[in-house]
Write a protein that holds these residues in place. Structure first.
Motif, mmCIF file in Angstrom:
data_model
loop_
_atom_site.group_PDB
_atom_site.id
_atom_site.type_symbol
_atom_site.label_atom_id
_atom_site.label_comp_id
_atom_site.label_asym_id
_atom_site.label_seq_id
_atom_site.Cartn_x
_atom_site.Cartn_y
_atom_site.Cartn_z
ATOM 1 N N VAL A 1 47.259 47.109 64.428
ATOM 2 C CA VAL A 1 47.908 46.576 64.140
ATOM 3 C C VAL A 1 48.645 46.001 62.739
ATOM 4 N N ARG B 1 50.665 48.353 60.913
ATOM 5 C CA ARG B 1 51.481 49.090 61.336
ATOM 6 C C ARG B 1 52.910 47.983 61.001
ATOM 7 N N LEU C 1 39.679 40.402 41.792
ATOM 8 C CA LEU C 1 40.512 40.725 42.809
ATOM 9 C C LEU C 1 41.889 40.663 42.437
ATOM 10 N N SER D 1 43.295 42.500 39.390
ATOM 11 C CA SER D 1 42.594 43.841 39.663
ATOM 12 C C SER D 1 44.334 44.904 40.078
ATOM 13 N N ARG D 2 44.161 46.171 40.071
ATOM 14 C CA ARG D 2 44.960 46.626 40.126
ATOM 15 C C ARG D 2 44.895 46.922 41.753
ATOM 16 N N ILE D 3 44.233 46.226 42.057
ATOM 17 C CA ILE D 3 44.281 45.624 44.152
ATOM 18 C C ILE D 3 45.458 45.125 44.203
ATOM 19 N N ARG E 1 47.142 43.227 42.853
ATOM 20 C CA ARG E 1 48.199 43.808 41.725
ATOM 21 C C ARG E 1 49.332 44.021 43.138
ATOM 22 N N ALA E 2 48.649 45.371 43.960
ATOM 23 C CA ALA E 2 49.126 46.246 44.795
ATOM 24 C C ALA E 2 49.422 45.420 46.822
ATOM 25 N N ILE F 1 50.006 41.909 46.116
ATOM 26 C CA ILE F 1 51.077 40.557 45.564
ATOM 27 C C ILE F 1 52.361 42.076 45.839
ATOM 28 N N ILE G 1 52.428 53.487 46.599
ATOM 29 C CA ILE G 1 51.118 52.425 47.253
ATOM 30 C C ILE G 1 51.219 53.537 48.918
ATOM 31 N N ASP G 2 49.756 53.369 49.030
ATOM 32 C CA ASP G 2 49.881 53.605 50.427
ATOM 33 C C ASP G 2 49.866 51.983 50.724
ATOM 34 N N LYS G 3 50.713 52.163 52.148
ATOM 35 C CA LYS G 3 51.097 50.931 52.880
ATOM 36 C C LYS G 3 49.417 50.657 53.781
ATOM 37 N N THR G 4 49.693 51.712 54.518
ATOM 38 C CA THR G 4 48.016 50.818 55.563
ATOM 39 C C THR G 4 46.896 50.363 54.874
ATOM 40 N N THR H 1 42.736 47.070 53.747
ATOM 41 C CA THR H 1 41.418 46.433 52.428
ATOM 42 C C THR H 1 41.562 44.702 52.792
ATOM 43 N N LEU I 1 38.798 42.995 54.223
ATOM 44 C CA LEU I 1 37.765 41.834 53.084
ATOM 45 C C LEU I 1 38.228 40.609 53.789
#
Ligand SMILES: Nc1ncnc2c1ncn2[C@@H]1O[C@H](COP(=O)(O)OP(=O)(O)OP(=O)(O)O)[C@@H](O)[C@H]1O
Ligand SMILES: [Mg+2]
Lengths: 300, 404, 259
Positions: B184, B186, B260, B263-265, B267-268, B270, B284-287, B292, B296
């Motif tokens: 879902v 995507r 978190l 962190s790098r993740i 920020r991605a 946001i 950045i890999d959207k999916t 994640t 989480l």
């Protein structure tokens, strides 16, 4: 064969009610791109208004036909008023907000209205008087299809025709189509967007109110929660047909009605709602554009 | 002149609302005895209430328009900014209150506090999904149910204890998050919301109808409370124990979410919330990123489900309706999407207020609904607007880095 | 010189509309190439197709990294294309508006770093070092694009020209060897355009190849070594600035739309 026919007509009746509600979803989505989560509650309020009007008038001793007409009228007027107000209060201020904001607002509105009716009225099921008389000429077919089902089918058909005429031929109908296609352009050529949006909400709410009255009379009881499930199912129907498309909403509603009717008739009635929800999930995952919808590609 | 005008408009609005609410608020029928009850005082209530609300709303709107024009402060601000000087005493005070609470107040009160803490953690978990990654998950409660039922069933069939199931529940939550999320995620934002709602309802309906598996609507009773090194505990001791357990889990959650977020993740997430296309174009890999966040969030819901089952010792599908998801969502919305402090405050407000102000308890859900609408209209950033981290640099004269 | 980007008969259809019609294009190491054409010619669509945002309906795109082999990239997702070394900006600015200026650049570093969730939670020495590098690298880019004074400002609050430069900076942070700029000078005042001019030249001098969509002819003529002209999705001319200036087809395409 007779059982099949019964299920077929039963599915069609269901489908008609879904269609009356689904049209509101699809029209609002077409114009402002919002899933009007509170639409199911408008339908529920329509049913409640009809019940209250009918009960009061019964005590006054009016004749049944007058009661039916007046209750229907009250339902339509009040649902439209609610639809109109909800748009002004909860959606209009958010027209330029991020896409999820109006959706969250709509969910809040839906919860609010459910509890408003729950608190102001009751949490119990209320018996709904059967406003639709049994026709004598229906006697021979009564085991396949009841009078109220015939009325539901007929009223839905009339409503669809009227809606089509309205959208095809009137000025406001044309403005609606223009707005749905390109809001900025429509604004530039002088379409009053606020009016178009309000009218869309009013029409959608009226149809939902008619649906509310019919189904309440058919099933014979209502409570504050009927809007939630009916709303989600009607939304499923709208997506199934291709959200934003009016014939799509009708088609999707019938498909959903039949699916439910046959699935509960031939498989099991325990999972009635599961069928609808599964259909919703599958459609959105595999063909989010629906049967008649076109997949939109966003310009970058 | 302006004021008179406003009053006139508000009067009109209040008349409109009197008309609007007339049948539902005033008339009540008793269908069995054919009595109609007219409650005229409700009419006055609606009239006065809508008049005042409309006036206030207008005033707020005007003020916002005024400030809106010179709202160019450099960093994202918040009204609840706590001065750094106050910070240490405040933290010390809260620690003290939290530690003493169960010893000062009754078991009943402690239980309520534990519930509030569960919602804090649920709110923080959903905050990852909705607040940070911008994925409107309306079926969050499904993962909560997964956790609760995994404890109840694993305990019933295999006698597994709380501490064994806690990580299993979290893991199962994550697993379900990935399984549901994969197909879902995507989808566009609003469709995602509806699909997750659908999934949530499907899971609940399955729990309700699949009697052999879940014991149907009657639910599962006699779920053991968490054990403390195998010791038997009195009800009171157990309550206090769960309370401190929840305090620990809440602190742990705050710690993790805070790390978190910056962190790098984080920020991605946001960035993904802000602009999906630009985010992808920046590599950045959207999916994967969405998945994640979704998984989480589900992990925390699963974990809380286990605690919930252990705390109430009885679960049934009725605890996991859409309304539960909506409550958690309104906590995030009220607190401020992406703001940890905000979510904590909001959870306490929304859960404790109806408990302690009895007058409110009937109006609980009504208030939740109204909160969501009002927040979106008047303060979409929430009570405590999330703040971005600021960085300090020394001016460099590094010639290689300059333009010319 | 071997081309780093090779586009072979690229086509794109939107329903009945052919926005790109068998377009060929090549870019060599370290050159600035301009892609020009009247409004609606399909220039932005071209960018979207080669960066994976749209899936082209026909043709192939190949990318050859400076020290690598030629690889076909159509069908890849946008993030994979960026990771291969081709980054872009957008015609209508698409910054992360609620994030700070520095954070916008830090997002660009995402695909060149690798801290995981566990790393973020436990914050081991590796993660701390990497995070420090992200911040420092990003700051260095801000210095380069002249935004070092606005590090902590929200991206929306930047003036227009600065937002455009920030978008370029964000793309630079992904360490591309080929940079695609979609109308970078649009809406800029002459001074901002001059700064942009300098920035692009300094990037070229560092060895980066640049493909530029631009309506500002002065900028195009002064910067680019070669120019491609398209109209209605087709390539109608290509050559040096001088050749293009005197090409009758180009003049016709432009006058035809401007009158
Ligand atoms: N997603 C889309 N769906 C349908 N048509 C599109 C889409 N994107 C672009 N187009 C059409 O493709 C054509 C080319 O558009 P494009 O944006 O590439 O032009 P352009 O050369 O960048 O123009 P400009 O100089 O105005 O930016 C236009 O007719 C446009 O309407
Ligand atoms: Mg363009």
């Amino acid at each position: 064969m007779e059982y099949f026919l019964e299920l077929f007509l039963g599915g069609m009746t269901r489908g008609s009610i879904y269609a009356l509600i689904a049209l509101g979803y699809t029209m609002v989505y077409g114009i402002i791109g919002l899933i009007n989560f509170a639409h199911g509650e408008i339908y529920m309020i329509g049913a409640f208004t009809a019940l209250i009007t009918a009960s009061v008038l019964t005590i006054f001793g009016l004749n049944p036909f007058a009661i039916l007409v007046l209750a229907g009228l009250a339902a339509v007027v009040y649902s439209s008023a609610y639809g109109f107000t909800i748009e002004k209060v909860a959606y209009k201020p958010l027209r330029n907000a991020p896409r999820l904001s109006p959706l969250i607002s709509a969910i809040g509105m839906s919860i609010f209205l459910q509890n408003y009716v729950l608190l102001a009225q009751t949490s119990d099921f209320m018996p709904f008087p059967n406003l639709i008389p049994e026709f004598a000429f229906m006697e021979p077919w009564a085991h396949i299809i009841g009078s109220s089902e015939i009325v539901i089918l007929a009223v839905t058909a009339v409503a669809m025709v009227l809606l089509t005429l309205l959208i095809k031929f009137t000025r406001i109908g044309k403005a609606m189509r223009a707005t749905a296609q390109d809001r900025k352009m429509a604004m530039l050529v002088g379409v009053n967007i606020n009016r178009v949006i309000s009218v869309t909400f009013i029409i959608g709410s009226s149809l939902a109110a008619i649906g509310g009255l019919l189904i309440a009379s058919h099933i014979g009881q209502i409570n504050f929660y009927i809007g939630f499930i009916a709303g989600i199912k009607a939304f499923t129907a709208a997506v199934l047909g291709g959200i934003g498309s009016i014939p799509g909403a009708v088609l999707g509603s019938f498909v959903l009605g039949w699916t439910e009717s046959f699935a509960t008739g031939y498989i099991s009635s325990d999972y009635e709602d599961v069928f609808a929800f599964s259909l919703l999930v599958l459609i959105l995952i595999f063909r989010p554009a629906g049967i008649l919808g076109r997949s939109e590609s966003k310009k970058v | 002149m302006f004021f008179v005008n406003e009053i006139k408009k508000s009067l009109l609005i209040s008349c409109w609302f009197i008309f609007l609410t007339f049948p539902i608020m005033v008339i009540r029928i008793n269908p069995y005895e054919e009595i109609v009850d007219y409650r005229w005082n409700n009419l006055i209530l609606v009239g006065v209430g809508s008049f005042i609300l409309s006036l206030v709303g207008r005033a707020v709107q005007r003020r916002r328009e005024k400030i809106g024009q010179n709202d160019t402060d450099q960093t994202a601000g918040s009204t609840f900014r706590i001065a750094t000087k106050m910070y240490v005493p405040l933290v010390a005070l809260s620690v003290l209150v939290i530690c003493c609470f169960p010893f000062v107040f009754s078991t009943y009160q402690t239980n309520i506090m534990t519930t509030a803490l569960i919602y804090v953690v649920l709110g923080l978990g959903l905050n990852i999904v909705v607040g940070l990654a911008g994925l409107l998950d309306l079926g969050y409660v499904a993962f909560y149910a997964v956790g609760a039922y995994s404890y109840a069933l694993l305990n019933y069939h295999f006698g597994l204890g709380f501490w064994t199931v806690l990580p299993i529940g979290a893991g199962l939550g994550a697993l379900f998050g990935i399984l549901l999320g994969f197909p879902v995620l995507r989808l566009r934002g609003d469709y995602l919301a509806i699909v997750t709602l659908g999934f949530g309802e499907i899971i609940r309906l399955i729990l309700e109808n699949w009697n052999d598996f879940s014991f149907g609507p009657s639910g599962i009773a006699n779920i053991p409370r968490p054990s403390f090194f195998g010791m038997e505990m009195s009800l009171q001791a157990a309550t206090i124990y769960i309370y401190f357990l929840m305090v620990g889990l809440a602190v742990f959650t705050v710690f993790v979410v805070n790390r978190l977020q910056h962190s790098r993740i984080g920020r991605a997430w946001i960035a993904l919330r802000e602009d999906e296309i630009a985010c992808q174009a920046m590599g950045i890999d959207k999916t994967k990123t969405k998945l994640t966040a979704f998984a989480l969030g589900a992990t925390w819901a699963g974990m809380m489900g286990v605690v919930f089952a252990a705390k109430t010792t009885f679960i049934n599908p009725a605890s996991f309706t859409f309304l539960e998801s909506a409550i958690i969502l309104s906590i995030v919305v009220l607190g401020g999407m992406g703001s940890i402090l905000g979510v904590i405050i909001a959870a306490f407000i929304l859960i404790l207020l109806p408990e302690y102000l009895r007058a409110f308890s009937d109006y609980r859900m009504l208030l939740f609904g109204a909160t969501m609408v009002m927040m979106m209209v008047f303060r979409p950033q929430g009570l405590v607007a999330p703040r971005r981290r600021c960085y300090q640099f020394r001016k460099t004269d590094d010639p290689a880095a300059g333009i010319k | 010189m071997k081309p780093i980007l090779t586009v072979d008969k690229l086509s794109m259809d939107f329903g009945g509309l052919r926005a790109l019609d068998r377009l060929d294009l090549e870019i060599n190491t370290g050159e600035i190439v301009a892609l020009i054409g009247p409004n609606g010619a399909g220039k932005s669509t071209f960018f979207n197709c080669i960066t994976g945002i749209y899936l082209p309906t026909g043709g192939d795109v190949y990318l050859t990294p400076p020290h690598g082999r030629k690889k076909i990239i159509n069908g890849l997702k946008p993030n994979q294309v960026t990771k291969k070394g081709m980054a872009r900006t957008f015609q209508n600015i698409r910054l992360f508006t609620e994030m700070t200026v520095l954070e916008n650049i830090m997002i660009g570093r995402h695909c060149r770093t690798k801290a995981s969730i566990l790393g973020a939670v436990f914050k081991g020495p590796g993660t701390i070092r990497e995070e420090k590098e992200i911040v420092e690298d990003s700051y260095r880019i801000l210095v380069k694009i002249g935004l070092a004074d606005s590090v902590n400002m929200k991206a929306t609050n930047l003036p227009y020209g600065a937002q455009r430069r920030l978008e370029i900076g964000r793309a630079l942070a992904t360490e591309p060897f080929l940079l695609l700029l979609d109308e970078p000078a649009a809406g800029m005042n002459p001074m901002e355009t001059k700064e942009l001019d300098d920035l692009i030249i300094s990037l070229r001098d560092e060895g980066m190849a640049i493909l530029l969509i631009e309506h500002d002819m002065k900028l195009v003529m002064s910067l680019s070594s070669r120019i491609y002209v398209m109209d209605y999705g087709k390539k109608i001319a290509q050559g040096t600035p001088v050749e293009i200036r005197n090409n009758p087809k180009v003049i016709k395409a432009y006058l035809g739309t401007e009158n």
